[in-house]
Design a protein around this motif. Structure first.
Motif, PDB file in Angstrom:
ATOM      1  N   VAL A 289       0.271  -1.136  -0.089  1.00  0.00           N
ATOM      2  CA  VAL A 289       0.002   0.190   0.348  1.00  0.00           C
ATOM      3  C   VAL A 289       1.008   1.589  -0.131  1.00  0.00           C
ATOM      4  O   VAL A 289       1.842   0.884   0.675  1.00  0.00           O
ATOM      5  N   TYR A 291       0.978   5.908   0.560  1.00  0.00           N
ATOM      6  CA  TYR A 291      -0.166   6.395   0.509  1.00  0.00           C
ATOM      7  C   TYR A 291      -0.030   7.890   1.025  1.00  0.00           C
ATOM      8  O   TYR A 291       1.462   8.636   0.490  1.00  0.00           O
ATOM      9  N   GLY A 298      -3.364   0.626  -3.543  1.00  0.00           N
ATOM     10  CA  GLY A 298      -2.955  -0.726  -2.874  1.00  0.00           C
ATOM     11  C   GLY A 298      -2.198  -1.977  -4.530  1.00  0.00           C
ATOM     12  O   GLY A 298      -3.234  -1.359  -5.607  1.00  0.00           O
ATOM     13  N   SER A 315      -9.671   3.324  -4.681  1.00  0.00           N
ATOM     14  CA  SER A 315      -8.237   3.650  -3.645  1.00  0.00           C
ATOM     15  C   SER A 315      -9.397   4.235  -2.309  1.00  0.00           C
ATOM     16  O   SER A 315     -10.512   4.006  -2.374  1.00  0.00           O
ATOM     17  N   VAL A 316      -8.467   4.486  -1.446  1.00  0.00           N
ATOM     18  CA  VAL A 316      -9.199   5.106  -0.027  1.00  0.00           C
ATOM     19  C   VAL A 316      -8.839   6.502   0.071  1.00  0.00           C
ATOM     20  O   VAL A 316      -7.750   6.874  -0.344  1.00  0.00           O
ATOM     21  N   TYR A 341      -8.445   2.555   7.508  1.00  0.00           N
ATOM     22  CA  TYR A 341      -9.052   1.655   6.560  1.00  0.00           C
ATOM     23  C   TYR A 341      -7.902  -0.180   6.206  1.00  0.00           C
ATOM     24  O   TYR A 341      -6.550   0.123   6.750  1.00  0.00           O
ATOM     25  N   TYR A 343      -6.467  -2.877   3.991  1.00  0.00           N
ATOM     26  CA  TYR A 343      -6.334  -3.509   3.099  1.00  0.00           C
ATOM     27  C   TYR A 343      -5.930  -4.862   3.096  1.00  0.00           C
ATOM     28  O   TYR A 343      -5.220  -5.122   3.993  1.00  0.00           O
ATOM     29  N   TRP A 355     -10.298  -3.226  -1.304  1.00  0.00           N
ATOM     30  CA  TRP A 355      -9.729  -2.444   0.279  1.00  0.00           C
ATOM     31  C   TRP A 355     -11.753  -2.800   0.903  1.00  0.00           C
ATOM     32  O   TRP A 355     -12.234  -3.200   0.135  1.00  0.00           O
ATOM     33  N   SER A 359     -14.669   1.627   6.948  1.00  0.00           N
ATOM     34  CA  SER A 359     -13.480   2.149   7.622  1.00  0.00           C
ATOM     35  C   SER A 359     -13.848   1.703   9.516  1.00  0.00           C
ATOM     36  O   SER A 359     -15.193   2.276   9.485  1.00  0.00           O
TER      37      SER A 359
END
Length: 374
Positions: A289, A291, A298, A315-316, A341, A343, A355, A359
């Motif tokens: 992952v 970020y 991911g 994605s988040v 979150y 994954y 994902w 969350s």
């Protein structure tokens, strides 16, 4: 304004567990504005790991609240504070010099004053021995470094400022060692390399080349003829089994080895693009992952079937700045001040990375994260 004085402490290789410690010890003496030690006082410290120079990119930041002893001495474990930027486990100790910046508030609040920046020498590099599957060693000049894949398959790459050459052992057939007849050249200075199982990637400021060892058939090593190029400066790389991700300020590109079929290494045709600067990455088994401040994406390697690497299409996003992430088994969690979150890789059925749709949220700021294993 009062000036804060403090001594820059001694770094100690302390065994914090029976395994390779994901931390190292730090000591300093806190002084007040008059130059007297702050005895039995509550102080706050902010510690940052910087890349390549005393003014380099901040890779990781954490905070500590500590009480000094009767002589003003403060003891803490860097790597075990409250992370505010990046992930301690995501630091690539094997590339570039690392510097530690220490800031302190003698009142125990968040009004930090810089008390010094020092280059880390040998101690944190014990962490390199515990990294995924790679170790490094350098000559005195620091511009030629050898990188060894430590998984027992006999692959070594030596790289200079603009060139990388590979040596490999064929574990089947002749069992002889050979230098690859071809090598790769870079248009900008090489910054580092990362290895995992049968794959190695060497990267410069704007380019990355992949090398792979075919574990079946000929068992020969090969450079991929094409490279991955970046429009912004490369920040780092991370590995997980036969997958490697290299990332710049706003882009992440992936390299993987297909252990079935041709057993060749490939760059994924698609990359992951971020709207805010990438802060770090974390890996676990066949998942990675990456970020930024407000987004996480991911990547996974399917261990069955096609054994190809893919970015998960979704994605988040986070409503507050991402603090860091942690991995355990085939799962990864990324968290911000008020949200986390997850994954994961499903080892059955499709073996794809996903994902979790929902969350978890927090009503007060998150302070840390811990897992049962890497």
């Amino acid at each position: 304004m009062k000036k804060l004085y403090a001594t820059i402490g001694l770094f100690i290789a302390s065994l914090l567990s029976a395994q390779i410690p994901q931390a190292f010890s730090y000591q300093t003496i806190a002084f007040n504005a008059s130059g007297a030690p702050i005895a039995n006082g509550n102080v706050a410290l902010r510690v940052s790991i910087l890349d390549n120079s005393a003014t380099g990119t901040v890779l990781y930041t954490e905070t500590h609240s500590k009480t000094t002893n009767a002589k003003g001495l403060v003891n803490l474990n860097i790597g075990q504070g409250t992370a505010t930027t990046g992930s301690f486990g995501g630091i690539n100790w094997g590339t570039n010099a690392k510097f530690v910046k220490v800031e302190m508030d003698p009142q125990g609040g968040s009004n930090y004053t810089n008390v010094g920046v020092n280059q880390l020498m040998s101690v944190p590099y014990a962490l390199v021995a515990g990294s995924v599957l790679s170790t490094t060693s350098s000559n005195n000049g620091g511009n030629i470094v050898s990188l060894k894949n430590n998984s027992g398959n006999g692959t070594i790459i030596v790289y200079s400022d603009n060139e990388a050459k590979a040596y490999y052992l064929n574990p089947n057939g002749t069992n002889s060692g050979s230098w690859n007849s071809s090598n790769v050249t870079f248009s900008s200075p090489v910054k580092g390399a990362v290895a995992s199982n049968n794959t190695i990637v060497v990267y410069s400021n704007n380019e990355a080349y992949g090398y792979y060892l075919n574990p079946n058939g000929t068992n020969s090593g090969s450079w991929n003829s094409s490279s991955a190029t970046f429009s912004s400066s490369v920040k780092g790389a991370i590995a997980s089994n036969n997958a490697i991700v290299v990332y710049s300020d706003n882009e992440a590109k992936s390299y993987y080895l297909n252990p079935n079929g041709t057993n060749s290494g490939s760059w994924n045709s698609s990359s992951a693009i971020f709207s805010s600067p990438i802060k770090g990455a974390v890996s676990s088994n066949n998942t990675i992952v990456v970020y930024s401040d407000n987004e996480a994406k991911g990547y996974y390697l399917n261990p069955n079937g096609t054994n190809s690497g893919s970015w998960t299409s979704s994605s988040v996003t986070f409503s507050s700045p991402v603090k860091g992430g942690m991995a355990s088994g085939g799962s990864i969690v990324v968290y911000s001040d008020n949200e986390a979150y997850g994954y994961y890789l499903n080892p059955n059925t499709t073996n794809s990375g996903s994902w979790t749709s929902s969350s978890v949220t927090f009503s007060s700021p998150t302070k840390g994260i811990i897992s049962t294993g890497k």
